[in-house]
Scaffold this active site. Structure first.
Site, mmCIF file in Angstrom:
data_model
loop_
_atom_site.group_PDB
_atom_site.id
_atom_site.type_symbol
_atom_site.label_atom_id
_atom_site.label_comp_id
_atom_site.label_asym_id
_atom_site.label_seq_id
_atom_site.Cartn_x
_atom_site.Cartn_y
_atom_site.Cartn_z
ATOM 1 N N GLY A 156 0.853 -1.195 0.000
ATOM 2 C CA GLY A 156 0.000 0.000 0.000
ATOM 3 C C GLY A 156 0.886 1.241 0.000
ATOM 4 N N ARG A 157 0.337 2.320 0.531
ATOM 5 C CA ARG A 157 1.081 3.593 0.494
ATOM 6 C C ARG A 157 2.420 3.494 1.220
ATOM 7 N NH1 ARG A 157 -4.168 5.133 1.797
ATOM 8 N NH2 ARG A 157 -3.458 4.733 3.905
ATOM 9 N N ILE A 158 2.433 2.859 2.412
ATOM 10 C CA ILE A 158 3.680 2.816 3.193
ATOM 11 C C ILE A 158 4.668 1.825 2.563
ATOM 12 C CG2 ILE A 158 4.689 2.426 5.476
ATOM 13 C CD1 ILE A 158 1.937 3.219 6.682
ATOM 14 N N THR A 237 6.911 -2.741 11.085
ATOM 15 C CA THR A 237 6.374 -1.452 11.558
ATOM 16 C C THR A 237 4.856 -1.416 11.354
ATOM 17 O OG1 THR A 237 6.858 -0.519 9.381
ATOM 18 C CG2 THR A 237 8.446 -0.046 11.127
ATOM 19 N N SER A 238 4.235 -2.598 11.158
ATOM 20 C CA SER A 238 2.790 -2.579 10.861
ATOM 21 C C SER A 238 1.991 -2.771 12.148
ATOM 22 C CB SER A 238 2.447 -3.607 9.783
ATOM 23 O OG SER A 238 2.662 -4.928 10.257
ATOM 24 N N ARG A 239 1.650 -4.001 12.454
ATOM 25 C CA ARG A 239 0.986 -4.306 13.716
ATOM 26 C C ARG A 239 1.620 -5.567 14.286
ATOM 27 N NH1 ARG A 239 -0.416 0.119 13.874
ATOM 28 N NH2 ARG A 239 -2.505 1.020 14.066
ATOM 29 N N GLU A 268 1.209 -5.103 23.136
ATOM 30 C CA GLU A 268 1.821 -3.847 23.609
ATOM 31 C C GLU A 268 1.168 -3.395 24.905
ATOM 32 O OE1 GLU A 268 1.782 -1.030 20.364
ATOM 33 O OE2 GLU A 268 2.719 -2.482 19.037
ATOM 34 N N HIS A 285 6.862 1.426 19.264
ATOM 35 C CA HIS A 285 5.775 1.853 18.362
ATOM 36 C C HIS A 285 5.867 3.360 18.051
ATOM 37 C CE1 HIS A 285 1.463 0.643 16.998
ATOM 38 N NE2 HIS A 285 1.996 1.533 16.175
ATOM 39 N N ALA A 287 7.069 4.544 14.793
ATOM 40 C CA ALA A 287 7.422 4.736 13.377
ATOM 41 C C ALA A 287 6.881 6.036 12.795
ATOM 42 C CB ALA A 287 6.958 3.542 12.552
HETATM 43 C C1 GLV Z 1 0.244 3.801 13.933
HETATM 44 O O1 GLV Z 1 0.588 2.701 14.219
HETATM 45 C C2 GLV Z 1 -0.844 4.077 13.038
HETATM 46 O O2 GLV Z 1 -1.596 3.143 12.680
HETATM 47 O O3 GLV Z 1 -1.016 5.249 12.652
#
Ligand code: GLV
Length: 325
Positions: A156-158, A237-239, A268, A285, A287
């Site tokens: 996706g975008r990221i 860096t997602s979930r 978390e 968390h 990012a």
């Molecule tokens: C951070 O984890 C977000 O989903 O913006």
């Protein structure tokens, strides 16, 4: 006319407060620690709007406690904390903050990738310990990043922002996603599609950018770690729950993979003790945590709230069918 009442479970940033204050009467949770759940449930009772963080579950319990609620505005792009169907059922609009954090998050995924490959955290500890004895030929030798293969899971975008940054490192980029990107996008980002198994077998660095969905929960499990190269690194860096942490710890212990760099965790703020090892870089968390981006996210959530109160559809609505008008 009385302004609509809003609960913000965080003090937010000044620009976001200014947006909200023009149109709403806002009760802020001003303390630095997260509010206890019972406080949120108590304070949301008479509110028409909620601005919340991803640490707040917007579920039946909360909706039950907030009979006047018209909007729950998440200050995050990921919205697995929101039961969107439950919101829709009660006519509560849910919104998130997409788009403004893509580059900042990709920057940080690269930060983690570089840190784990080049052993930055171990190096920092040695340099500040007072025990560094000076340059040595085989001291903290890591792994080259440049020229390697970057595998992106979730394009996706990221994921795409991650890919865009790889060209400076002369990397080959491969990706997998439920939906294949257009030929134009693949060409622009010089990214080649692979199915998950092929990506796992080929990538030197795997960076995860999927949302948390039933089909991505536990995606990185024992079987998939088995398919990765022994020299490969996992970046997340997602979930957190996209990775089965017990399986990751086992894969690290058995040296099935070379290391990991994680910004997110299954439960978390609990970090699995087996992850506290030198070849794992850990971050809490953060990012998207640049001042510029977090301010934009808070402003976006505030805009979503006031747009709804002005009778228009918020730009980042997740459930247009819930809108009462
Ligand atoms: C951070 O984890 C977000 O989903 O913006």
């Amino acid at each position: 006319m009385a302004k609509p009442k809003v609960l913000a479970t965080h003090r937010l940033f000044e620009p976001a407060r200014r947006i909200l204050q023009k149109h709403c009467e806002v009760e802020y949770w001003e303390k630095p620690e997260r509010p206890p759940r019972e406080e949120v449930l108590r304070r949301v009772k008479d509110k028409e709007g909620l601005v919340c963080l991803l640490t707040e579950k917007v579920n039946d319990d909360l909706l039950e406690a907030a009979p006047k609620l018209r909007i729950a505005a998440n200050v995050a792009v990921g919205f697995d904390n929101i039961d969107v169907a439950a919101c829709t059922k009660r006519g509560v609009v849910a919104t998130n903050t997409p788009g403004v954090l893509d580059d900042t998050t990709a920057d940080f995924a690269w930060t983690l990738l570089m840190a784990v490959a080049r052993r930055l955290v171990e190096g920092d500890a040695l340099a500040r310990s007072g025990n560094w004895k000076g340059w040595d030929l085989d001291q903290l030798v890591g792994t080259d990043v440049w020229g390697k293969t970057l595998g992106i899971v979730g394009f996706g975008r990221i994921g795409r922002a991650m890919a865009r940054r790889a060209s400076g490192f002369q990397m080959k980029v491969i990706y997998t996603d439920a939906v294949r990107a257009s030929a134009e996008v693949e060409k622009e980002l010089r990214a080649e599609y692979r199915d998950m198994n092929a990506l796992l077998a080929e990538a030197d660095f795997i960076s995860v950018h999927t949302p948390l969905l039933p089909e991505t929960r536990g995606l990185f499990n024992a079987a998939n770690f088995e398919k990765m190269k022994r020299t490969a690194f996992l970046i997340n860096t997602s979930r957190g729950p996209v990775v089965d942490e017990a399986a990751l710890v086992a894969a690290l212990e058995k040296r099935k993979i070379s290391g990991a760099a994680l910004d997110v965790f299954e439960k978390e703020p609990i970090v699995h003790p087996g992850l506290r090892r030198p070849n794992v870089v850990l971050a809490p968390h953060i990012a998207s945590a640049s001042l510029e981006t977090r301010t934009k996210m808070a402003c976006m959530a505030a805009e979503n709230v006031i747009t709804l109160f002005e009778g228009r559809q918020p730009a980042n609505i997740l459930n247009p069918e819930a809108r009462k008008g």
